[in-house]
Write an enzyme that holds these catalytic residues in place. Structure first.
Site, PDB file in Angstrom:
ATOM      1  N   ILE A 153      44.449  39.620  45.158  1.00  0.00           N
ATOM      2  CA  ILE A 153      45.022  40.437  44.083  1.00  0.00           C
ATOM      3  C   ILE A 153      45.773  41.637  44.670  1.00  0.00           C
ATOM      4  O   ILE A 153      46.900  41.946  44.270  1.00  0.00           O
ATOM      5  CB  ILE A 153      43.914  40.888  43.102  1.00  0.00           C
ATOM      6  CG1 ILE A 153      43.386  39.672  42.330  1.00  0.00           C
ATOM      7  CG2 ILE A 153      44.430  41.959  42.137  1.00  0.00           C
ATOM      8  CD1 ILE A 153      42.141  39.920  41.504  1.00  0.00           C
ATOM      9  N   ASP A 172      40.765  47.472  54.565  1.00  0.00           N
ATOM     10  CA  ASP A 172      39.978  46.250  54.402  1.00  0.00           C
ATOM     11  C   ASP A 172      39.393  45.884  55.761  1.00  0.00           C
ATOM     12  O   ASP A 172      40.105  45.413  56.640  1.00  0.00           O
ATOM     13  CB  ASP A 172      40.872  45.105  53.877  1.00  0.00           C
ATOM     14  CG  ASP A 172      40.056  43.872  53.471  1.00  0.00           C
ATOM     15  OD1 ASP A 172      39.063  43.557  54.165  1.00  0.00           O
ATOM     16  OD2 ASP A 172      40.420  43.233  52.470  1.00  0.00           O
ATOM     17  N   ARG A 232      35.563  46.033  40.378  1.00  0.00           N
ATOM     18  CA  ARG A 232      34.256  46.036  39.713  1.00  0.00           C
ATOM     19  C   ARG A 232      33.785  47.484  39.565  1.00  0.00           C
ATOM     20  O   ARG A 232      33.879  48.285  40.506  1.00  0.00           O
ATOM     21  CB  ARG A 232      33.222  45.257  40.529  1.00  0.00           C
ATOM     22  CG  ARG A 232      33.320  43.747  40.388  1.00  0.00           C
ATOM     23  CD  ARG A 232      32.899  43.265  38.997  1.00  0.00           C
ATOM     24  NE  ARG A 232      32.954  41.815  38.828  1.00  0.00           N
ATOM     25  CZ  ARG A 232      34.004  41.142  38.372  1.00  0.00           C
ATOM     26  NH1 ARG A 232      35.118  41.761  38.047  1.00  0.00           N
ATOM     27  NH2 ARG A 232      33.954  39.829  38.222  1.00  0.00           N
ATOM     28  N   ASP A 256      39.774  49.640  34.400  1.00  0.00           N
ATOM     29  CA  ASP A 256      39.570  48.425  33.601  1.00  0.00           C
ATOM     30  C   ASP A 256      38.119  47.994  33.645  1.00  0.00           C
ATOM     31  O   ASP A 256      37.684  47.178  32.833  1.00  0.00           O
ATOM     32  CB  ASP A 256      40.463  47.289  34.133  1.00  0.00           C
ATOM     33  CG  ASP A 256      40.351  46.040  33.277  1.00  0.00           C
ATOM     34  OD1 ASP A 256      40.548  46.154  32.048  1.00  0.00           O
ATOM     35  OD2 ASP A 256      40.055  44.956  33.816  1.00  0.00           O
ATOM     36  N   GLU A 261      29.174  48.168  31.180  1.00  0.00           N
ATOM     37  CA  GLU A 261      30.115  47.666  30.160  1.00  0.00           C
ATOM     38  C   GLU A 261      29.317  46.996  29.051  1.00  0.00           C
ATOM     39  O   GLU A 261      28.327  46.330  29.363  1.00  0.00           O
ATOM     40  CB  GLU A 261      31.082  46.657  30.789  1.00  0.00           C
ATOM     41  CG  GLU A 261      31.940  47.293  31.885  1.00  0.00           C
ATOM     42  CD  GLU A 261      32.788  46.271  32.654  1.00  0.00           C
ATOM     43  OE1 GLU A 261      32.876  45.102  32.218  1.00  0.00           O
ATOM     44  OE2 GLU A 261      33.345  46.639  33.692  1.00  0.00           O
ATOM     45  N   HIS A 280      37.859  45.716  30.467  1.00  0.00           N
ATOM     46  CA  HIS A 280      37.736  44.587  31.397  1.00  0.00           C
ATOM     47  C   HIS A 280      38.670  43.464  30.937  1.00  0.00           C
ATOM     48  O   HIS A 280      38.246  42.317  30.725  1.00  0.00           O
ATOM     49  CB  HIS A 280      36.287  44.106  31.502  1.00  0.00           C
ATOM     50  CG  HIS A 280      36.028  43.361  32.776  1.00  0.00           C
ATOM     51  ND1 HIS A 280      34.861  43.452  33.485  1.00  0.00           N
ATOM     52  CD2 HIS A 280      36.811  42.500  33.496  1.00  0.00           C
ATOM     53  CE1 HIS A 280      34.924  42.697  34.557  1.00  0.00           C
ATOM     54  NE2 HIS A 280      36.103  42.105  34.591  1.00  0.00           N
TER      55      HIS A 280
HETATM   56  P1  NAI Z   1      39.523  38.249  47.429  1.00  0.00           P
HETATM   57  O1  NAI Z   1      38.282  37.536  47.753  1.00  0.00           O
HETATM   58  O2  NAI Z   1      40.836  37.573  47.657  1.00  0.00           O
HETATM   59  O3  NAI Z   1      39.571  39.628  48.228  1.00  0.00           O
HETATM   60  C1  NAI Z   1      38.464  40.443  48.427  1.00  0.00           C
HETATM   61  C2  NAI Z   1      38.757  41.307  49.645  1.00  0.00           C
HETATM   62  O4  NAI Z   1      37.691  42.251  49.781  1.00  0.00           O
HETATM   63  C3  NAI Z   1      38.830  40.527  50.964  1.00  0.00           C
HETATM   64  O5  NAI Z   1      40.075  40.739  51.611  1.00  0.00           O
HETATM   65  C4  NAI Z   1      37.670  41.110  51.788  1.00  0.00           C
HETATM   66  O6  NAI Z   1      37.982  41.208  53.168  1.00  0.00           O
HETATM   67  C5  NAI Z   1      37.510  42.474  51.154  1.00  0.00           C
HETATM   68  N1  NAI Z   1      36.203  43.081  51.437  1.00  0.00           N
HETATM   69  C6  NAI Z   1      35.024  42.465  51.664  1.00  0.00           C
HETATM   70  N2  NAI Z   1      34.069  43.377  51.968  1.00  0.00           N
HETATM   71  C7  NAI Z   1      34.676  44.600  51.926  1.00  0.00           C
HETATM   72  C8  NAI Z   1      34.236  45.918  52.161  1.00  0.00           C
HETATM   73  N3  NAI Z   1      32.979  46.175  52.512  1.00  0.00           N
HETATM   74  N4  NAI Z   1      35.117  46.928  52.039  1.00  0.00           N
HETATM   75  C9  NAI Z   1      36.393  46.678  51.691  1.00  0.00           C
HETATM   76  N5  NAI Z   1      36.890  45.442  51.471  1.00  0.00           N
HETATM   77  C10 NAI Z   1      36.035  44.409  51.591  1.00  0.00           C
HETATM   78  O7  NAI Z   1      39.379  38.710  45.912  1.00  0.00           O
HETATM   79  P2  NAI Z   1      40.494  38.989  44.831  1.00  0.00           P
HETATM   80  O8  NAI Z   1      40.916  37.724  44.187  1.00  0.00           O
HETATM   81  O9  NAI Z   1      41.541  39.868  45.396  1.00  0.00           O
HETATM   82  O10 NAI Z   1      39.635  39.787  43.741  1.00  0.00           O
HETATM   83  C11 NAI Z   1      39.081  41.067  44.039  1.00  0.00           C
HETATM   84  C12 NAI Z   1      38.065  41.475  42.988  1.00  0.00           C
HETATM   85  O11 NAI Z   1      38.714  41.716  41.742  1.00  0.00           O
HETATM   86  C13 NAI Z   1      37.033  40.389  42.641  1.00  0.00           C
HETATM   87  O12 NAI Z   1      35.929  40.392  43.550  1.00  0.00           O
HETATM   88  C14 NAI Z   1      36.589  40.758  41.259  1.00  0.00           C
HETATM   89  O13 NAI Z   1      35.417  41.541  41.330  1.00  0.00           O
HETATM   90  C15 NAI Z   1      37.756  41.591  40.716  1.00  0.00           C
HETATM   91  N6  NAI Z   1      38.383  40.974  39.555  1.00  0.00           N
HETATM   92  C16 NAI Z   1      38.510  41.704  38.399  1.00  0.00           C
HETATM   93  C17 NAI Z   1      39.091  41.162  37.288  1.00  0.00           C
HETATM   94  C18 NAI Z   1      39.287  41.953  36.050  1.00  0.00           C
HETATM   95  O14 NAI Z   1      39.523  41.358  34.981  1.00  0.00           O
HETATM   96  N7  NAI Z   1      39.258  43.267  36.113  1.00  0.00           N
HETATM   97  C19 NAI Z   1      39.533  39.746  37.270  1.00  0.00           C
HETATM   98  C20 NAI Z   1      39.437  39.101  38.544  1.00  0.00           C
HETATM   99  C21 NAI Z   1      38.852  39.690  39.632  1.00  0.00           C
END
Ligand code: NAI
Length: 316
Positions: A153, A172, A232, A256, A261, A280
């Site tokens: 994202i 990251d 989150r 968001d 929540e 959200h």
């Molecule tokens: P992704 O799995 O592609 O990326 C997550 C990133 O977090 C990875 O690059 C990873 O290296 C990094 N990470 C892991 N541990 C970490 C740490 N300790 N410190 C910093 N970075 C760290 O996930 P994506 O698709 O980018 O989604 C991210 C988050 O967005 C999801 O986990 C979900 O919680 C949230 N989300 C929220 C939505 C909403 O409606 N508001 C909808 C979809 C996702």
């Protein structure tokens, strides 16, 4: 074969029912509110489809026939994945259904706050007619956005931010830089906080990221900084964020997701003019919603056909 939907938000399940019936499985749709209810209605289930209710070790260990828990989202932080793995139960998510939507939602929050749209709109509705109601407002090319986590994202958002003219940096600790994105500058969390005019959070909720944005980290921010969270809620210690907003240590927030929540109607954040809150909703478009439903059902279908779910988050 029994599949149980433990809880859901605004959905109908005609397509899922047809799909599962085609392999002789029955879908039971429930709206559980407690651990006990999940255990009771899910006896004999091979699969659970889950939205928000926690799927605990007790639930997993009370369902001997269970083979898969499919989550209606990317984040699986409400499921005890360790317990599932220990009990040979697959946990599946849909990691790729809403990157575009969440990145665009974060961009909308960033643009609304940096361009002072809400403040200007309020001022006009109060009978004022002056650009200075939005002051100070800065040229975008002078502004730096710091992305916390550089996953799918955040990378989608980064390309859009750069196209508009923002400078973009990221923190990251696990991201491996490749030749394709040589232009991203990876920095420490401390440096990101010191340099960013906008801090945009895209971190998953895991032990390491819980309350990662707290008083100490916020104390490094520029006074004009705004904090955006479409990841989150519990990644931010909300009481520290409120304090930083109250005392002018940061200038605003676009959220968001929240620690709890839905938000309480008397929550302090609701009284702040420099805060925008959405419920959200970042994941949502009609298209992403259909994709989420379809891919969740396919995760279950894979297991019913004796295979591993296509989006398995655990392996055993
Ligand atoms: P992704 O799995 O592609 O990326 C997550 C990133 O977090 C990875 O690059 C990873 O290296 C990094 N990470 C892991 N541990 C970490 C740490 N300790 N410190 C910093 N970075 C760290 O996930 P994506 O698709 O980018 O989604 C991210 C988050 O967005 C999801 O986990 C979900 O919680 C949230 N989300 C929220 C939505 C909403 O409606 N508001 C909808 C979809 C996702």
């Amino acid at each position: 074969m029994k599949i149980v939907i433990t809880d859901y938000i605004n959905m109908e399940f005609v397509e899922e029912k047809k799909l599962f019936q085609s392999v002789g499985a029955q879908l039971e749709v429930t709206q559980c509110r407690t651990e006990e209810e999940v255990i009771e209605v899910s006896q004999g289930a091979i699969g659970l489809i889950n939205s928000e209710i926690p799927i605990t070790r007790k639930i997993i260990e009370s369902l001997p026939d269970l083979k898969v828990i499919a989550k209606y989202s990317i984040g699986v932080d409400n499921i005890d994945v360790v317990a599932a793995t220990e009990n040979n139960v697959f946990v599946a998510n849909v990691p790729d259904y809403c990157q575009e939507e969440v990145a665009n939602h974060a961009l909308a929050l960033i643009m609304t706050l940096t361009q002072k749209i809400v403040a200007l709109d309020h001022s006009v509705k109060q009978g004022k007619w002056s650009f200075s109601e939005g002051a100070p407002l800065h040229r975008i090319s002078t502004q730096t956005v710091g992305l916390i986590s550089y996953g799918k994202i955040a990378r989608n958002l980064a390309s859009k931010l750069k196209a508009i003219g923002f400078q973009v940096i990221a923190y990251d600790p696990y991201y491996q830089k490749s030749n394709q994105d040589a232009s991203i500058e990876l920095v420490s969390l401390e440096e990101l906080m010191r340099r960013s005019d906008v801090v945009s959070l895209h971190a998953p909720l895991i032990k390491e990221t819980y309350h990662m944005i707290n008083k100490d980290v916020l104390s490094l921010a520029k006074p004009n900084a705004i904090v955006i969270n479409t990841g989150r809620g519990p990644v931010i210690k909300e009481s520290d964020l409120i304090d930083a907003l109250d005392t002018g240590k940061i200038a605003g927030a676009g959220l968001d997701v929240l620690e709890h929540e839905p938000i309480d109607v008397n929550h302090a954040l609701l009284a702040m003019d420099n805060v925008i809150i959405t419920p959200h909703a970042a994941f949502y478009s009609e298209e992403s919603f259909q994709e989420l439903k379809r891919k969740t059902a396919l995760n279950i279908m894979d297991v019913l056909k004796g295979k591993k779910p296509r989006y398995s988050v655990n392996n055993f």
